[in-house]
Write an enzyme that holds these catalytic residues in place. Structure first.
Site, PDB file in Angstrom:
ATOM      1  N   ASP A 130      54.632  43.178  -6.087  1.00 16.25           N
ATOM      2  CA  ASP A 130      53.202  44.521  -6.586  1.00 16.25           C
ATOM      3  C   ASP A 130      54.574  45.769  -7.720  1.00 16.25           C
ATOM      4  O   ASP A 130      53.964  46.078  -8.144  1.00 16.25           O
ATOM      5  CB  ASP A 130      52.773  45.219  -5.738  1.00 16.25           C
ATOM      6  CG  ASP A 130      50.873  44.504  -5.595  1.00 16.25           C
ATOM      7  OD1 ASP A 130      51.363  43.204  -5.862  1.00 16.25           O
ATOM      8  OD2 ASP A 130      50.613  44.950  -4.592  1.00 16.25           O
ATOM      9  N   LYS A 154      46.901  53.006  -2.307  1.00 16.95           N
ATOM     10  CA  LYS A 154      45.145  51.955  -2.626  1.00 16.95           C
ATOM     11  C   LYS A 154      45.723  51.202  -1.475  1.00 16.95           C
ATOM     12  O   LYS A 154      44.198  50.620  -0.586  1.00 16.95           O
ATOM     13  CB  LYS A 154      46.091  51.134  -3.626  1.00 16.95           C
ATOM     14  CG  LYS A 154      44.700  50.124  -4.012  1.00 16.95           C
ATOM     15  CD  LYS A 154      45.389  50.018  -5.616  1.00 16.95           C
ATOM     16  CE  LYS A 154      44.301  47.879  -5.749  1.00 16.95           C
ATOM     17  NZ  LYS A 154      44.621  46.476  -4.746  1.00 16.95           N
ATOM     18  N   ARG A 164      42.058  50.696 -11.345  1.00 14.56           N
ATOM     19  CA  ARG A 164      41.324  50.179 -10.075  1.00 14.56           C
ATOM     20  C   ARG A 164      42.217  51.277  -8.937  1.00 14.56           C
ATOM     21  O   ARG A 164      42.211  50.979  -7.526  1.00 14.56           O
ATOM     22  CB  ARG A 164      42.232  48.879 -10.226  1.00 14.56           C
ATOM     23  CG  ARG A 164      40.491  47.971 -10.311  1.00 14.56           C
ATOM     24  CD  ARG A 164      40.515  47.049 -10.390  1.00 14.56           C
ATOM     25  NE  ARG A 164      41.280  46.093  -8.880  1.00 14.56           N
ATOM     26  CZ  ARG A 164      41.375  45.212  -8.660  1.00 14.56           C
ATOM     27  NH1 ARG A 164      42.122  44.250  -9.350  1.00 14.56           N
ATOM     28  NH2 ARG A 164      41.991  45.156  -7.224  1.00 14.56           N
TER      29      ARG A 164
END
Ligand code: UD1
Length: 431
Positions: free
Chosen positions: A308, A22, A400
């Site tokens: 993350d 991503k 997302r």
């Protein structure tokens, strides 16, 4: 809008194929805007942040052709406009890369301030602005927009020492410097795998960037970039998320299509927690049969433990034996998920940038609300390990950044489904 329904308490078994990264994709799409030709981008994840950035490019005048689910062609030669409106920029953090790419290509950018995940603190972009200024841009923040103008029409190379290691600033300045005049030297840069991937993308289109992945990046500006084909690296964080899920639930899974080296910081922590990890070519076989052990985690820029991955590991540590301490040192605080975990029976105390987790035997299913992308992934993990049924709302955050998350977990034997949510519930999750 949707919600996810999870029946937890079962181990995971099977194979999961990891999608393109991503955080590389959301920088490479804006970078394609600088290319004077057709860019074919492969292994692009089908996630909502990618769709949004592609639509921003299209609104600016680029031609986008979808070749298959994970390949697109971008031809940005027809773009004449350098303005990205608030409605688009606010929906995605990575819209700030449009500043670097538009400024590099046109010498002018007018981009609304970015949105993205709210970790419960500020997300400054002063280092980006410092970099643009050093390259010869005049930068104004006006009415929620950043207007940057190269005073000489084109940016000029400069030496820039970042005060803070920033992924976004490193990439943004690398983008704008790629088409500047002369040599730019960036010091104290971020070294994440996606930094290297963006540099490799630009180089394969004719840029001259050396040192990405080290502390110093040297960029010799070129006059133009040419078209070509590029394949995005696998997503380190997506892979780590499935590994953390295995740690929480037990079982054995093969995490396929990854670069095992990128996983070292995550693998090392799992080994410490008693999870077995075996490297097989471009896969990792991950197994937990016995109990899960505690661990202390401190988030750091790459090659340290990624922020993350912090919420997903917190979910696993809630059911580990003993007391674990998580220190969040990248963001001022990133524990907004803790209250949701507590409602599942987790023993977790947060004090500023520290979370202390006393492992419990098991969590119990509950109604949960995802508050950001990785916290949302952590809630899936907590729900999968918990006894009973959980419902997660706010899953637009999860989508997302995770491609086919329901299908991938179901292939591992998880009981997880998506259901449409009535308007009132959707409004609650948006709030
Ligand atoms: C990127 C990732 C995000 C990840 C983060 C850290 C994307 C789209 N997002 O975010 O998922 O959590 O890296 O790995 O790639 N900072 C400043 N001034 C700046 C920029 C950053 O002080 O100009 C600070 C931030 O407040 C934070 C730290 O530096 O404390 C790291 O931020 P940064 O690496 O820039 O994060 P992002 O690029 O926003």
């Amino acid at each position: 809008m949707k919600k996810y329904i999870v029946e937890g308490g079962n181990p995971l078994f099977g194979e999961v194929h990891i999608s393109g990264a991503k955080n590389a994709a959301v920088a490479i799409i804006p970078a394609a805007l600088m290319v004077d030709g057709v860019c074919r981008i492969e292994n692009i994840p089908q996630i909502s942040d990618v769709s949004l950035l592609l639509s921003i490019l299209q609104d600016l005048g680029a031609h986008i052709r979808s070749i298959n689910k994970n390949t697109v062609e971008i031809d940005a030669r027809a773009i004449r406009n350098s303005q990205v409106p608030y409605d688009s920029a606010r929906r995605c953090r990575a819209s700030y890369y449009m500043i670097g790419s538009l400024l590099g290509r046109f010498g002018f950018a007018d981009v609304a301030l970015p949105g993205g995940c709210d970790f419960g603190g500020t997300r400054p972009i002063d280092q980006h602005l410092k970099g643009f200024k050093a390259l010869g841009a005049e930068v104004e923040v006006q009415g929620g927009f950043i207007k940057a103008t190269a005073t000489k029409g084109r940016l000029s190379g400069a030496n820039i020492f970042f005060d803070k290691v920033s992924v976004g600033a490193t990439i943004n300045i690398m983008l704008s410097a790629a088409l500047s005049e002369g040599l730019t030297v960036l010091e104290n840069v971020a070294k994440e795998p996606h930094i290297v991937d963006v540099a490799n993308f630009l180089n394969s289109m004719g840029a001259d960037i050396k040192g990405a992945g080290t502390d110093v990046i040297k960029i010799r500006g070129v006059d133009s970039l040419h078209g070509g084909t590029y394949s995005i690296i696998p997503d380190q964080i997506e892979a780590g998320t499935y590994m953390a899920a295995l740690a929480a639930c037990g079982g054995q899974i093969k995490v396929c299509n990854i670069i095992p080296k990128h996983m070292d910081c995550i693998t090392a922590k799992l080994l410490e927690m008693g999870v077995e990890v075996e490297e097989i070519d471009d896969s990792l076989l991950v197994r937990r049969i016995g109990p899960l052990g505690k661990a202390n985690i401190k988030t750091m820029p790459y090659p340290g433990f990624p922020t993350d991955m912090q919420p997903q590991f917190a979910a696993a540590l809630c059911v580990a034996q003993g007391t674990s301490i998580i220190t969040e040192s990248v963001w001022s605080s990133r524990f907004r998920y803790a209250d949701e975990f507590k409602r599942m029976g987790a023993q977790i105390q947060v004090n500023e940038n520290l979370a202390i987790i006393e492992g419990v035997d098991h969590l119990t299913g509950a109604q949960l609300q995802a508050c950001d992308l990785r916290a949302g992934a952590a809630m899936i993990i907590a729900a999968l390990s918990a006894y009973g049924r959980s419902e997660i709302i706010g899953v637009q955050y999860i989508e997302r950044g995770y491609e086919d998350v329901i299908e991938k977990f179901r292939k591992l034997g998880a009981s997880i489904t998506a259901e449409e949510v009535a308007d009132e519930e959707a409004a609650l999750s948006a709030g």
